[in-house]
Design an enzyme around this catalytic site. Structure first.
Site, mmCIF file in Angstrom:
data_model
loop_
_atom_site.group_PDB
_atom_site.id
_atom_site.type_symbol
_atom_site.label_atom_id
_atom_site.label_comp_id
_atom_site.label_asym_id
_atom_site.label_seq_id
_atom_site.Cartn_x
_atom_site.Cartn_y
_atom_site.Cartn_z
ATOM 1 N N TYR A 156 0.908 -1.358 -0.006
ATOM 2 C CA TYR A 156 -0.067 0.038 0.027
ATOM 3 C C TYR A 156 0.777 1.524 0.155
ATOM 4 O O TYR A 156 0.776 2.165 -0.743
ATOM 5 C CB TYR A 156 -0.891 0.012 1.098
ATOM 6 C CG TYR A 156 -1.829 1.169 1.437
ATOM 7 C CD1 TYR A 156 -2.712 1.427 0.658
ATOM 8 C CD2 TYR A 156 -1.596 1.995 2.572
ATOM 9 C CE1 TYR A 156 -4.081 2.554 1.178
ATOM 10 C CE2 TYR A 156 -2.375 2.905 3.007
ATOM 11 C CZ TYR A 156 -3.507 3.299 2.068
ATOM 12 O OH TYR A 156 -4.353 4.190 2.450
HETATM 13 N N1 LIG Z 1 -9.360 4.938 6.173
HETATM 14 C C1 LIG Z 1 -8.317 5.229 6.578
HETATM 15 O O1 LIG Z 1 -8.058 4.703 7.865
HETATM 16 C C2 LIG Z 1 -7.307 5.572 5.859
HETATM 17 C C3 LIG Z 1 -6.091 6.031 6.228
HETATM 18 C C4 LIG Z 1 -5.239 6.759 5.334
HETATM 19 C C5 LIG Z 1 -5.443 6.784 3.847
HETATM 20 N N2 LIG Z 1 -6.588 6.405 3.730
HETATM 21 C C6 LIG Z 1 -7.103 6.813 2.157
HETATM 22 O O2 LIG Z 1 -7.967 7.614 2.044
HETATM 23 C C7 LIG Z 1 -9.050 7.140 0.936
HETATM 24 C C8 LIG Z 1 -10.348 6.959 1.462
HETATM 25 O O3 LIG Z 1 -10.342 5.955 2.377
HETATM 26 P P1 LIG Z 1 -11.561 5.175 2.805
HETATM 27 O O4 LIG Z 1 -11.334 4.682 4.168
HETATM 28 O O5 LIG Z 1 -12.797 5.929 2.938
HETATM 29 O O6 LIG Z 1 -11.706 4.220 1.733
HETATM 30 P P2 LIG Z 1 -13.033 3.386 1.374
HETATM 31 O O7 LIG Z 1 -12.536 1.870 0.864
HETATM 32 O O8 LIG Z 1 -14.201 3.177 2.161
HETATM 33 O O9 LIG Z 1 -13.490 3.838 -0.104
HETATM 34 C C9 LIG Z 1 -12.816 4.210 -1.206
HETATM 35 C C10 LIG Z 1 -13.732 4.424 -2.333
HETATM 36 O O10 LIG Z 1 -12.856 4.326 -3.571
HETATM 37 C C11 LIG Z 1 -13.468 3.744 -4.566
HETATM 38 N N3 LIG Z 1 -12.540 3.015 -5.331
HETATM 39 C C12 LIG Z 1 -11.776 2.073 -5.234
HETATM 40 N N4 LIG Z 1 -10.922 1.885 -6.059
HETATM 41 C C13 LIG Z 1 -11.570 2.664 -7.234
HETATM 42 C C14 LIG Z 1 -11.265 2.753 -8.749
HETATM 43 N N5 LIG Z 1 -10.171 1.886 -9.267
HETATM 44 N N6 LIG Z 1 -12.063 3.445 -9.306
HETATM 45 C C15 LIG Z 1 -12.976 4.193 -8.890
HETATM 46 N N7 LIG Z 1 -13.172 4.175 -7.603
HETATM 47 C C16 LIG Z 1 -12.511 3.239 -6.803
HETATM 48 C C17 LIG Z 1 -14.159 2.496 -3.850
HETATM 49 O O11 LIG Z 1 -15.323 1.782 -4.226
HETATM 50 C C18 LIG Z 1 -14.736 3.205 -2.484
HETATM 51 O O12 LIG Z 1 -16.041 3.773 -2.457
HETATM 52 C C19 LIG Z 1 -8.247 6.062 0.331
HETATM 53 O O13 LIG Z 1 -7.544 6.520 -0.603
HETATM 54 C C20 LIG Z 1 -7.477 5.323 1.359
HETATM 55 O O14 LIG Z 1 -6.378 4.777 1.021
HETATM 56 C C21 LIG Z 1 -7.560 5.749 4.363
#
Ligand SMILES: NC(=O)c1ccc[n+]([C@@H]2O[C@H](COP(=O)([O-])OP(=O)(O)OC[C@H]3O[C@@H](n4cnc5c(N)ncnc54)[C@H](O)[C@@H]3O)[C@@H](O)[C@H]2O)c1
Length: 252
Positions: A156
């Site tokens: 990741y």
């Molecule tokens: N939740 C955490 O703790 C955390 C921490 C650090 C970073 N992040 C980053 O923040 C962002 C949001 O996190 P989250 O927890 O809300 O994630 P999540 O998995 O709940 O939501 C991500 C969304 O992105 C969409 N998605 C994934 N791949 C895709 C693609 N190829 N094309 C179009 N849409 C796509 C999914 O369908 C989903 O609705 C992400 O990039 C994640 O890596 C999250």
């Protein structure tokens, strides 16, 4: 709420749920017109319906943004429906978190596709529009785990580290075009998905919360708030930054 984004046109990727939806909600509350994009058409439409009910102008584009044509169609939807593009929030992504050697070729590729190619293609299509108008705000959702090498995050981090690296390079390249490029790097965030992970791997969730000095995950609105600031005109002199929103996890 203040109207710092009044009539600005924003694309928010991965907006169907989680942090992406929180960003969309915040942008709408601050007056932006929205193109919401997500892989999952069902959650995407539900998100759009909820936001339209608040009076927001919202169009949707469903599809896999790691695919070049889907990213092009999504960015062009802003021009087609609203005449321009001011803000791109590259939020689509999400971790497949496991020890590196437990990955399969498929999970490795998906990790990079989902977190890095989505961002690369959307930037590729958004930047010419922003450069032509002499204004743009790109805000990426990176990860604080890139800075602290968090447990089970190596693959990741390869993807998110690529995003962090592109932030500084693009910021420098477009610094005189009125375009800023920044990344918001959260630590663990209290999303509905965190509860799902906790159900299958409570040990991992406990460990990642334990490294946060404040002893809690971030809240989605705390992440969206920083994204919204960077998306405003008032953030004009902030560019090329990876800004952690992390309860003090890293202090570099
Ligand atoms: N939740 C955490 O703790 C955390 C921490 C650090 C970073 N992040 C980053 O923040 C962002 C949001 O996190 P989250 O927890 O809300 O994630 P999540 O998995 O709940 O939501 C991500 C969304 O992105 C969409 N998605 C994934 N791949 C895709 C693609 N190829 N094309 C179009 N849409 C796509 C999914 O369908 C989903 O609705 C992400 O990039 C994640 O890596 C999250």
């Amino acid at each position: 709420m203040s109207q710092r984004l009044k009539d600005r046109v924003a694309v928010v990727t991965g907006a169907g749920r989680g942090i992406g939806y929180a960003i969309a909600e915040r942008f709408a509350a601050e007056g932006a017109k929205l193109v919401l994009a997500d892989l999952d058409p069902k959650t995407l439409e539900e998100a759009a319906t909820r936001l339209r009910a608040t009076g927001a102008e919202v169009v949707t584009e469903a599809g896999d943004l790691a695919k070049q044509d889907v990213a092009e169609r999504t960015i062009q939807a802003a021009v087609k429906h609203f005449g321009t593009l001011d803000i791109l929030a590259n939020n689509a992504g999400g971790g497949i978190l496991r020890p590196f050697l437990d990955h399969t070729p498929d999970t490795l590729r998906t990790t990079i596709d989902r977190n890095l190619w989505t961002c690369i293609w959307c930037c590729w299509y958004a930047l010419p529009i922003m450069k032509a108008k002499g204004y743009g705000r790109i805000v990426n959702l990176g990860a604080d785990s890139v800075r602290n090498g968090l447990f089970d995050h190596a693959a990741y981090n390869a993807a998110k580290g690529g995003m962090h690296g592109m932030t500084t390079g693009l910021a420098r390249e477009f610094a005189r075009d009125g375009i800023t490029v920044n990344t918001v790097a959260p630590c663990v965030v209290n999303t509905p998905q965190l509860a799902e992970v906790a159900a299958v791997n409570p040990e991992l969730v406990r460990k990642v919360i334990d490294v946060v000095p404040m002893g809690r995950p971030g809240e989605m609105h705390e992440i969206a708030s920083m994204v919204a600031y960077l998306a405003t005109p008032e953030a004009a002199f902030v560019t090329g930054q990876v800004i952690s929103v992390n309860g003090g996890t890293t202090m570099l």
